[in-house]
Design an enzyme around this catalytic site. Structure first.
Site, PDB file in Angstrom:
ATOM      1  N   CYS A  21     -15.642   4.089  -6.950  1.00 15.45           N
ATOM      2  CA  CYS A  21     -15.950   5.477  -6.602  1.00 15.45           C
ATOM      3  C   CYS A  21     -16.018   6.358  -7.854  1.00 15.45           C
ATOM      4  CB  CYS A  21     -14.904   6.029  -5.626  1.00 15.45           C
ATOM      5  SG  CYS A  21     -13.301   6.411  -6.377  1.00 15.45           S
ATOM      6  N   CYS A  24     -12.624   7.235  -9.623  1.00 11.24           N
ATOM      7  CA  CYS A  24     -12.040   6.112 -10.373  1.00 11.24           C
ATOM      8  C   CYS A  24     -12.835   5.857 -11.651  1.00 11.24           C
ATOM      9  CB  CYS A  24     -11.985   4.848  -9.513  1.00 11.24           C
ATOM     10  SG  CYS A  24     -10.576   4.806  -8.369  1.00 11.24           S
ATOM     11  N   CYS A 113     -14.080   2.363  -2.036  1.00  7.03           N
ATOM     12  CA  CYS A 113     -13.906   2.042  -3.455  1.00  7.03           C
ATOM     13  C   CYS A 113     -13.128   0.742  -3.620  1.00  7.03           C
ATOM     14  CB  CYS A 113     -13.173   3.183  -4.157  1.00  7.03           C
ATOM     15  SG  CYS A 113     -12.804   2.858  -5.900  1.00  7.03           S
ATOM     16  N   CYS A 116      -9.502   2.047  -5.758  1.00 13.41           N
ATOM     17  CA  CYS A 116      -8.487   2.896  -5.113  1.00 13.41           C
ATOM     18  C   CYS A 116      -8.408   2.695  -3.606  1.00 13.41           C
ATOM     19  CB  CYS A 116      -8.738   4.371  -5.428  1.00 13.41           C
ATOM     20  SG  CYS A 116     -10.177   5.088  -4.584  1.00 13.41           S
ATOM     21  N   ASP A 348      47.861  14.350   6.379  1.00 13.74           N
ATOM     22  CA  ASP A 348      47.974  13.430   7.511  1.00 13.74           C
ATOM     23  C   ASP A 348      47.703  14.174   8.816  1.00 13.74           C
ATOM     24  OD1 ASP A 348      48.596  11.339   5.845  1.00 13.74           O
ATOM     25  OD2 ASP A 348      50.765  11.621   6.020  1.00 13.74           O
TER      26      ASP A 348
END
Length: 531
Positions: A21, A24, A113, A116, A348
């Site tokens: 793509c 990228c 793509c 990616c 306690d």
């Protein structure tokens, strides 16, 4: 396309041909302009093709051959035949570079793509951003900024390595180089695109230090097994962990990729990576607010109330506790998922805490509401106090995580004041106990008491009784006021715990003694600030 230069043209043409793509491609061309990544996807594809078209007359400067793109009719036929239709170079689908620009741009939107897997395509669009924001708004959180995090499928790292090796090989033919670190990281590019859209839709800025996190977990089932060859090549990198569903974590895959030799990688994984049929899926969209911390001091007036829930072998012994009486109201108001209670020591179940109370802090995990005025905190304090006659709280306030450390600082060096009602087997007179008032800085050796040995390690602890003041009641009873080092076991100091605490009141009086009542009168920790 001013960010791309002539030397980028071979990379653009190669990656575009192999199904990568535009965004990228920019990452592999080391484009650092955030605004360029934000341009609409169709515009980016069109601009890339225009970039290649305008530079075609310079094509003779390239040092490698690119297969001529098929016409639109042939390309559609290939699409119908499916992803197994590979050419001799292992390339799946050829994308038209110049001819019929409009058709090329239109068709490129449906190509997933091969690097990616659609992260920088479909998941950068307005529809997905709105989907995320709808999830955030429906969760009803208070926030003034956000930090966005993303979890990516580990196989993306494998695909990126294959694409990098492809580009590296071709650039080497041109006498150029591309280091792995030169590539813009996928997460970074994605955040460049998504941050402004989320910020505009949510109406607050993105801030890396924000306590409110919006996270997305992506998966790509179609390619889940692409990492598996690494387990054979680098078995040491993939070790089972109890809290991990799969050994193929992103970190393990990254470690294996650093270790595996390039030639071994290329034997097991296609280069370029094949084009997938499907996009990634967003498995989870989650919100999480950083913890809020509330502190104060509590008084405990009941001798039948534990500090924390008293549960033995799964059976609850008493219906409530100090922790629960306070936290249930905080949980409701802050709309938190859970809480963690801590305090400066503990008493306690049969011991009261009087005076100015015991400091405590509560961590409220993932609260929906985080903003409270001083008046609202005061009202919340009153609500807690009105709900029970067994406890009261004071100085209730919001604090920071760092401030809680002050409650624990030098805990054993702090002092605590007690009042003990003591019984003796032999009759006593006032003068028999008067000498206790003169004892200062009495050093004790206390073995871990028998009553707590099941949950505390066996040890001998040195503790100090700073001062004592006796108050005669009758022949068999007197009250003793003590100021001691924090961490002193007062009950054991009175009765001796079968000789495990030395000296003790019994040995000092030469009588058998026991404790009937014990009250904490003060915990000398100057925190939280008084309101």
């Amino acid at each position: 396309m001013s960010s791309l230069t002539e030397k980028d043209r071979p990379i653009v043409q190669l990656l575009l041909n192999t199904g990568t793509c535009p965004r990228c491609i920019f990452r592999f061309c080391r484009v650092g302009s955030q605004t360029l990544y934000r341009h609409p996807y169709k515009d980016l594809m069109k601009d890339l093709k225009e970039f290649l078209k305008n530079n075609q007359e310079k094509e003779d400067t390239a040092c490698f051959d690119v297969v001529d793109p098929p016409c639109k009719r042939i390309r559609l036929e290939h699409t119908e035949e499916g992803p197994d239709d590979l050419n001799q170079n292992g390339v799946l689908k050829q994308i038209p570079l110049v001819n019929d620009d409009n058709a090329a741009v239109e068709n490129s939107t449906v190509e997933v793509c091969n690097v990616c897997l659609g992260i920088l395509q479909e998941f950068c669009e307005a529809d997905f951003v709105k989907r995320v924001c709808e999830k955030v708004n429906s969760a009803d959180y208070q926030f003034t900024s956000f930090v966005f995090s993303v979890s990516l499928p580990p196989q993306l790292s494998v695909r990126e390595r294959a694409a990098w090796l492809l580009v590296k090989q071709e650039m080497g033919k041109l006498g150029l180089s591309l280091a792995k670190d030169d590539i813009v990281q996928l997460k970074e590019a994605y955040k460049w695109i998504i941050h402004p859209q989320l910020s505009e839709e949510l109406g607050v800025p993105a801030d890396g230090k924000s306590l409110f996190e919006v996270s997305v977990v992506f998966a790509h089932p179609e390619t889940d097994e692409e990492c598996h060859f690494l387990a054979t090549a680098c078995p040491d990198c993939f070790k089972p962990a109890k809290n991990k569903q799969s050994v193929f974590t992103r970190m393990a895959v990254m470690k294996a990729l650093e270790k595996i030799r390039e030639e071994d990688f290329l034997k097991h994984f296609p280069c370029p990576p094949s084009s997938p049929k499907n996009l990634c899926v967003a498995l989870e969209i989650q919100c999480n607010n950083g913890a809020v911390f509330v502190a104060g001091r509590y008084n405990k007036y009941s001798r039948n109330l534990p500090q924390t829930p008293w549960i033995i072998d799964g059976e609850r012994k008493l219906e409530s506790s100090v922790e629960e009486l306070i936290s249930e109201h905080l949980m409701a108001e802050f709309k938190a998922d859970s809480f963690n209670f801590s305090s400066s020591g503990r008493e306690d179940v049969d011991v009261r805490t009087l005076g100015n109370g015991r400091p405590f802090a509560i961590e409220l995990v993932n609260p929906r509401r985080i903003h409270f005025t001083a008046e609202e905190m005061k009202g919340l304090q009153q609500t807690i106090n009105n709900s029970s006659d067994k406890i009261q709280v004071r100085d209730l306030q919001l604090v920071t995580r760092e401030a809680i450390g002050r409650m624990k600082e030098g805990e054993e060096e702090k002092t605590k004041t007690y009042s003990a009602l003591i019984w003796t087997d032999k009759a006593i007179q006032k003068e028999d106990i008067a000498f206790l008032d003169d004892i200062k800085e009495l050093k004790l050796d206390q073995k871990t008491p028998l009553r707590v040995l099941h949950r505390r390690p066996l040890a001998v602890r040195c503790r100090i009784i700073h001062t004592m003041k006796s108050e005669y009641i009758d022949e068999h009873h007197f009250r003793l006021h003590l100021k001691t080092q924090a961490g002193t076991y007062i009950k054991e100091f009175v009765h001796g715990d079968f000789g495990r605490t030395k000296p003790n009141i019994g040995s000092l009086l030469n009588r058998t003694t026991d404790i009937l009542e014990l009250d904490v009168e003060s915990v000398d920790v100057d925190w939280p600030p008084a309101l």
